[in-house]
Scaffold this active site. Sequence first.
Site, PDB file in Angstrom:
ATOM      1  N   LYS A 114      -6.578  66.248  20.348  1.00 34.66           N
ATOM      2  CA  LYS A 114      -6.546  67.665  19.749  1.00 34.66           C
ATOM      3  C   LYS A 114      -8.199  67.915  19.263  1.00 34.66           C
ATOM      4  O   LYS A 114      -8.706  66.852  18.916  1.00 34.66           O
ATOM      5  CB  LYS A 114      -5.713  67.997  18.557  1.00 34.66           C
ATOM      6  CG  LYS A 114      -5.649  66.638  17.417  1.00 34.66           C
ATOM      7  CD  LYS A 114      -6.805  66.086  17.108  1.00 34.66           C
ATOM      8  CE  LYS A 114      -7.806  67.290  16.085  1.00 34.66           C
ATOM      9  NZ  LYS A 114      -8.907  66.512  15.314  1.00 34.66           N
ATOM     10  N   TYR A 199      -4.502  70.507  11.774  1.00 36.93           N
ATOM     11  CA  TYR A 199      -3.239  69.820  11.392  1.00 36.93           C
ATOM     12  C   TYR A 199      -2.420  70.550  10.301  1.00 36.93           C
ATOM     13  O   TYR A 199      -1.285  70.570  10.396  1.00 36.93           O
ATOM     14  CB  TYR A 199      -3.795  68.268  10.697  1.00 36.93           C
ATOM     15  CG  TYR A 199      -4.163  67.430  11.437  1.00 36.93           C
ATOM     16  CD1 TYR A 199      -3.386  66.375  12.185  1.00 36.93           C
ATOM     17  CD2 TYR A 199      -5.654  67.225  11.606  1.00 36.93           C
ATOM     18  CE1 TYR A 199      -3.943  65.489  12.873  1.00 36.93           C
ATOM     19  CE2 TYR A 199      -6.179  66.302  12.741  1.00 36.93           C
ATOM     20  CZ  TYR A 199      -5.157  65.484  13.243  1.00 36.93           C
ATOM     21  OH  TYR A 199      -5.679  64.324  14.164  1.00 36.93           O
TER      22      TYR A 199
HETATM   23  P1  NAD Z   1     -16.671  59.807  18.532  1.00 36.77           P
HETATM   24  O1  NAD Z   1     -18.004  60.453  18.055  1.00 36.77           O
HETATM   25  O2  NAD Z   1     -16.142  58.640  17.610  1.00 36.77           O
HETATM   26  O3  NAD Z   1     -16.464  59.374  19.951  1.00 36.77           O
HETATM   27  C1  NAD Z   1     -16.597  60.172  21.144  1.00 36.77           C
HETATM   28  C2  NAD Z   1     -17.000  59.465  22.310  1.00 36.77           C
HETATM   29  O4  NAD Z   1     -17.312  60.355  23.131  1.00 36.77           O
HETATM   30  C3  NAD Z   1     -18.023  58.525  22.211  1.00 36.77           C
HETATM   31  O5  NAD Z   1     -17.604  57.144  23.110  1.00 36.77           O
HETATM   32  C4  NAD Z   1     -19.128  59.162  23.104  1.00 36.77           C
HETATM   33  O6  NAD Z   1     -19.908  58.245  23.781  1.00 36.77           O
HETATM   34  C5  NAD Z   1     -18.535  59.854  23.972  1.00 36.77           C
HETATM   35  N1  NAD Z   1     -19.438  61.140  24.348  1.00 36.77           N
HETATM   36  C6  NAD Z   1     -19.467  61.618  25.420  1.00 36.77           C
HETATM   37  N2  NAD Z   1     -20.347  62.796  25.513  1.00 36.77           N
HETATM   38  C7  NAD Z   1     -20.633  62.873  24.469  1.00 36.77           C
HETATM   39  C8  NAD Z   1     -21.396  63.905  23.747  1.00 36.77           C
HETATM   40  N3  NAD Z   1     -22.261  64.723  24.417  1.00 36.77           N
HETATM   41  N4  NAD Z   1     -21.835  63.611  22.465  1.00 36.77           N
HETATM   42  C9  NAD Z   1     -21.272  62.749  21.671  1.00 36.77           C
HETATM   43  N5  NAD Z   1     -20.258  61.733  22.133  1.00 36.77           N
HETATM   44  C10 NAD Z   1     -20.075  61.902  23.447  1.00 36.77           C
HETATM   45  O7  NAD Z   1     -15.360  60.891  18.357  1.00 36.77           O
HETATM   46  P2  NAD Z   1     -13.730  60.765  18.100  1.00 36.77           P
HETATM   47  O8  NAD Z   1     -13.674  60.612  16.595  1.00 36.77           O
HETATM   48  O9  NAD Z   1     -13.492  59.527  18.785  1.00 36.77           O
HETATM   49  O10 NAD Z   1     -13.231  61.977  18.528  1.00 36.77           O
HETATM   50  C11 NAD Z   1     -13.186  62.247  19.980  1.00 36.77           C
HETATM   51  C12 NAD Z   1     -11.841  63.395  20.126  1.00 36.77           C
HETATM   52  O11 NAD Z   1     -10.587  62.587  19.403  1.00 36.77           O
HETATM   53  C13 NAD Z   1     -11.962  64.783  19.716  1.00 36.77           C
HETATM   54  O12 NAD Z   1     -11.522  65.525  20.505  1.00 36.77           O
HETATM   55  C14 NAD Z   1     -11.622  64.526  18.203  1.00 36.77           C
HETATM   56  O13 NAD Z   1     -11.167  65.914  17.753  1.00 36.77           O
HETATM   57  C15 NAD Z   1     -10.398  63.616  18.634  1.00 36.77           C
HETATM   58  N6  NAD Z   1      -9.946  62.899  17.313  1.00 36.77           N
HETATM   59  C16 NAD Z   1      -8.444  62.969  17.075  1.00 36.77           C
HETATM   60  C17 NAD Z   1      -7.922  61.951  16.028  1.00 36.77           C
HETATM   61  C18 NAD Z   1      -6.353  62.190  15.652  1.00 36.77           C
HETATM   62  O14 NAD Z   1      -6.110  61.556  14.957  1.00 36.77           O
HETATM   63  N7  NAD Z   1      -5.694  62.412  16.592  1.00 36.77           N
HETATM   64  C19 NAD Z   1      -8.930  61.613  15.158  1.00 36.77           C
HETATM   65  C20 NAD Z   1     -10.371  61.253  15.490  1.00 36.77           C
HETATM   66  C21 NAD Z   1     -10.672  62.194  16.368  1.00 36.77           C
END
Ligand code: NAD
Length: 367
Positions: A114, A199
Amino acid sequence: MPQKPDLPAPKPRSERVGFALVGLGKLTAEQLIPAVRTSQDAYVAALVSSEEDKGEEFARAFDLTEQDVYTYDTFEQLADRDDVQAVYIVLPNSKHLEFVRRAAQMGKHVLCEKPLSVNAGQARQIVDACREAGVLLMTAYRCQYTPEHWAAREAVQSGALGRVKLLDSIHAQVEDDPEAWRLKRALAGGGPLLDVGIYSLNTMQFVTGQEPEWVFAAQHQPAGDLRFREVEESVSAMLGFPGGVIANLQTSYGAYNTATLRVMGEDGSLLMDPAFPYGGLGLEITDQNGTRQPAFPEYNQFSLEFDHFAQCIQQGRAPWTPGEEGVQDHVIMDAIYESARTGQVVRLSPQTGTDLYRGTPPERPGQ
Ligand code: NAD
């Protein structure tokens, strides 16, 4: 993490669905690694990373080898992996469309984090890509798989609270890194509304089973704060649900960690505090029988989500939180931003019925 003694042993791999995880960031490292260890119906068969080195480091945590690691450039080689039936997209929001399309074109089912995308237009393209390829698409709304959220929904929909009149939900946290992708419009699509306010929105729709008919909103983007050059700091929205039910939603990247949901009926009320973290959810229900705080066995939200989607794939059923629900939420969030911009109430197409954008309910909600 050792298997909890009261959980059934996972099924043999041949009976589980293999996933490729795309995006090795914080969520993958901190939540998905433990979750696959307690999943009954899913396992991680491959990883897709921006860099090979990072992929190999994660591979060890998932008990995988170097051969199971792919990069964004070699992603299409997953087409040859029959053991990978599904792809889980865990990338910044604006990257979802490209990777969902690429996964669908390989005939892989897609679980997408999401928000589904950055706006309703791109979210619809995601749904269309999966429909055209004949693959299942699920929006990763983990809160719709917990026993606490199902108990809240039951209290609302059974009539235990009487006719519902008001809803109120706050989801706020402090985002302090001005360089975070979450603060870049091109990557995030918006600010706290798309990331955490979603959420509040999604849970209010889930517990009532209904969709708002209008929204009226305000937002604030402070001048001179490097964090909020591109996205808003806070949004407050009022939503009108069918039958005169009024909901308030507040979200912020500048306010202290808060995650609450309150539902008030004529004869009772419920409070979830906290309502949205990965664990330790609070639920208190007050109705004509008094006040109670239902307790549930331990669970992992992401395992429940993995298991539900794996079961849908094995049984050819539409997931409970399909792509269409992700699109609907973008329609509402687009309307909230439009209202905040114009200062006008934005009316949404009237909808009749309940759970209009949902598929097959999870078999054992939260257990
Ligand atoms: P994060 O920044 O921790 O990780 C993002 C990943 O994407 C990294 O591995 C990074 O290398 C990669 N990436 C690829 N292209 C990129 C760019 N241009 N800039 C930055 N990173 C890039 O992010 P996250 O917290 O894991 O979030 C990722 C997704 O998961 C989002 O859509 C977020 O909304 C979602 N999310 C959901 C929950 C949940 O509880 N369901 C919690 C956190 C994040």
